[in-house]
Write a protein that holds these residues in place. Structure first.
Motif, PDB file in Angstrom:
ATOM      1  N   UNK A  50       5.776  -8.909   0.026  1.00  0.00           N
ATOM      2  CA  UNK A  50       5.758  -7.603  -0.580  1.00  0.00           C
ATOM      3  C   UNK A  50       5.478  -6.068  -0.764  1.00  0.00           C
ATOM      4  N   UNK A  51       4.562  -6.878  -2.364  1.00  0.00           N
ATOM      5  CA  UNK A  51       3.302  -5.326  -1.993  1.00  0.00           C
ATOM      6  C   UNK A  51       2.490  -5.817  -1.159  1.00  0.00           C
ATOM      7  N   UNK A  52       2.107  -6.605  -0.433  1.00  0.00           N
ATOM      8  CA  UNK A  52       1.175  -6.088   0.682  1.00  0.00           C
ATOM      9  C   UNK A  52       1.751  -5.231   1.402  1.00  0.00           C
ATOM     10  N   UNK A  53       3.349  -5.294   2.302  1.00  0.00           N
ATOM     11  CA  UNK A  53       3.876  -4.122   2.451  1.00  0.00           C
ATOM     12  C   UNK A  53       4.442  -2.876   1.889  1.00  0.00           C
ATOM     13  N   UNK A  54       4.195  -3.068   0.538  1.00  0.00           N
ATOM     14  CA  UNK A  54       4.952  -1.406  -0.164  1.00  0.00           C
ATOM     15  C   UNK A  54       2.876  -1.192  -0.230  1.00  0.00           C
ATOM     16  N   UNK A  55       1.865  -1.610  -0.541  1.00  0.00           N
ATOM     17  CA  UNK A  55       0.917  -1.270  -0.328  1.00  0.00           C
ATOM     18  C   UNK A  55       0.724  -0.294   1.179  1.00  0.00           C
ATOM     19  N   UNK A  56       0.837  -0.890   2.676  1.00  0.00           N
ATOM     20  CA  UNK A  56       0.735  -0.750   3.618  1.00  0.00           C
ATOM     21  C   UNK A  56       1.678   0.446   4.209  1.00  0.00           C
ATOM     22  N   UNK A  57       2.850   0.515   3.284  1.00  0.00           N
ATOM     23  CA  UNK A  57       3.816   1.744   3.124  1.00  0.00           C
ATOM     24  C   UNK A  57       3.667   3.144   2.478  1.00  0.00           C
ATOM     25  N   UNK A  58       2.310   2.826   1.453  1.00  0.00           N
ATOM     26  CA  UNK A  58       2.257   4.024   0.765  1.00  0.00           C
ATOM     27  C   UNK A  58       1.060   4.342   2.173  1.00  0.00           C
ATOM     28  N   UNK A  59       0.568   3.747   2.422  1.00  0.00           N
ATOM     29  CA  UNK A  59      -0.505   4.810   3.121  1.00  0.00           C
ATOM     30  C   UNK A  59       0.269   5.596   3.996  1.00  0.00           C
ATOM     31  N   UNK A  60       1.339   4.526   4.745  1.00  0.00           N
ATOM     32  CA  UNK A  60       1.451   5.405   5.787  1.00  0.00           C
ATOM     33  C   UNK A  60       2.852   7.104   5.828  1.00  0.00           C
ATOM     34  N   UNK A  61       2.886   6.633   4.264  1.00  0.00           N
ATOM     35  CA  UNK A  61       3.682   7.906   3.293  1.00  0.00           C
ATOM     36  C   UNK A  61       2.692   8.908   3.296  1.00  0.00           C
ATOM     37  N   UNK A  62       0.970   8.139   3.138  1.00  0.00           N
ATOM     38  CA  UNK A  62       0.051   9.965   2.640  1.00  0.00           C
ATOM     39  C   UNK A  62      -0.122  10.477   4.159  1.00  0.00           C
ATOM     40  N   UNK A  63      -0.341   9.159   5.204  1.00  0.00           N
ATOM     41  CA  UNK A  63      -0.758   9.906   6.112  1.00  0.00           C
ATOM     42  C   UNK A  63       0.053  10.855   6.760  1.00  0.00           C
TER      43      UNK A  63
END
Length: 433
Positions: A50-63
């Motif tokens: 789940x932490x890995x998904x959160x990390x990817x999601x935060x990058x998607x939001x930034x972009x």
């Protein structure tokens, strides 16, 4: 004026992705939204997944929104420089020109280099420099220490590939490859030299539960591939009180009560180096060098024997490496070298500016808002929840207006709601002539 705090901000920020905690949300918030028990090491997905998904999601939001709500380091951003006002009008106008950074909400300028016709001149940052010399493979370690004799981070060299650890740098190959390894270790990034070293994971170095990359940033000197610039990430000029040291080891013979020390090669030693190890007590330095195998200490040895001793310096290890201490180059004020409007991501130049225009400014900086608005928290939580539903068809159903809904419909609803939230969250900059 930007909002600095709101009662609805997401404030439970203690990032550790392996434990399911990110900047914008955490695994517990996601579990609450899905109305399922908390994630653990035995659930599917696990807390770490789940932490890995959160990390990817935060990058998607930034972009998506073209800005960040967490600290992001942007490196080597090139800009053209155009004179807005003539140099003679600088004090009247407050600046002779400016550059608009790609990111806004600038927290700190790590490096600001201006092309001076033959080289780039650094005008910002508390920065030190390491230059590798011909016998760089004799270097044992580089030490970065926080101010006031604070926590030290020791980066140890390793010349055997099979023994290379993630908290070490490889010096088996050439000087430029070694420079790349040191930079990766300081920045705790995946090593660019992995194709040579066989590395399969990012570098990592902690001391007293602190990470080196939270306090320092390293970059190669673009004019000399054997030099490394290391900048402090501490606020303002606090980093000028950081310390950089280098060590070398040699097999030495001590004689009890004698100041004479027999060494393997005195050509790689210098007066003033601190000596430590078996047979040496307290702070002992090299007082003089007698010949190729003998040096004189400023304090007598306390035991006799042959052992590996460590020699430490903040200056030069002859023929091995040369160090430049942390120096504060920053002159940040309205009448100084430059000044910034961090909210807008602008750097204004007053006294120091490039001699040419094209690609004449190189900036590395930390950007990111200091707050996580509730809308960003909500979007992140819903995107993570949607991803979990997508990867697991057996997710527990979420009650929706008194009735259960299917996994695909849940995914569609969460994804749409999250993307709707993110619409219009990006920053716009307007230039007026």
């Amino acid at each position: 004026m930007g909002t600095t705090i709101s009662p609805s901000d997401f404030t439970e920020i203690n990032p550790d992705y392996t434990q399911g905690r990110g900047f914008y949300t955490n695994a517990n918030e996601v579990a609450d939204l899905l109305q399922i028990p908390d994630f653990s090491a035995t659930t599917y997905p696990t807390t770490a997944q789940v932490g890995a998904i959160i990390k990817r999601t935060e990058g998607i939001i930034d972009d998506k929104v073209k800005r960040s709500f967490r600290p992001i380091i942007t490196t080597d951003e090139y800009h053209n420089f155009e004179f807005t006002r003539g140099p003679n009008a600088q004090y009247y106008g407050g600046y002779v020109g400016f550059v608009q950074l790609k990111q806004m909400k600038v927290r700190k300028i790590i490096s600001l280099q201006l092309w001076q016709g033959s080289h780039y001149e650094e005008i910002a940052s508390a920065q030190s420099k390491i230059r590798l010399l011909d016998n760089f493979r004799d270097l044992h370690s580089i030490i970065l220490q926080l101010p006031d004799s604070g926590v030290s981070f020791e980066m140890v060299a390793e010349n055997t590939l099979t023994d290379l650890a993630n908290d070490e740098f490889c010096n088996t190959f050439g000087a430029k490859t070694t420079v790349s390894e040191i930079i990766s270790l300081v920045n705790e990034s995946f090593p660019k030299a992995s194709q040579f070293t066989g590395a399969t994971a990012p570098k990592s170095l902690t001391s007293s539960n602190l990470s080196i990359s939270d306090f320092f940033y390293a970059a190669k000197n673009k004019e000399n591939g054997k030099e490394i610039f290391i900048s402090s990430l501490l606020m303002g000029d606090d980093g000028s009180d950081c310390t950089i040291k280098a060590t070398i080891k040699q097999s030495c013979t001590t004689t009890n009560t004698s100041k004479n020390l027999t060494v393997a090669d005195s050509s790689k030693l210098a007066v003033g180096m601190i000596v430590s190890g078996t047979g040496i007590s307290g702070t002992v330095a090299i007082e003089s060098i007698t010949n190729s195998t003998t040096v004189v200490l400023d304090t007598a040895a306390t035991a006799s024997g042959t052992n590996i001793l460590t020699f430490t310096t903040e200056d030069l290890i002859p023929s091995v490496c040369d160090l430049t201490v942390f120096t504060d180059k920053e002159d940040l004020k309205r009448l100084g070298s430059y000044w910034t409007i961090g909210e807008e991501g602008r750097i204004f130049f007053l006294r120091d500016y490039p001699y040419h225009t094209n690609n004449s400014v190189i900036v590395s900086y930390i950007a990111g808002d200091n707050r996580v608005p509730s809308a960003i928290h909500e979007a992140a939580t819903k995107l993570v929840a949607a991803e979990i539903i997508r990867m697991d068809d057996q997710s527990v159903l979420i009650a929706e207006t008194g009735a259960n809904i299917g996994a695909k419909e849940k995914y569609d609803i969460l994804k749409k709601e999250a993307m709707d939230i993110l619409k219009g969250k990006g920053d716009l900059v307007y230039f007026l002539d």
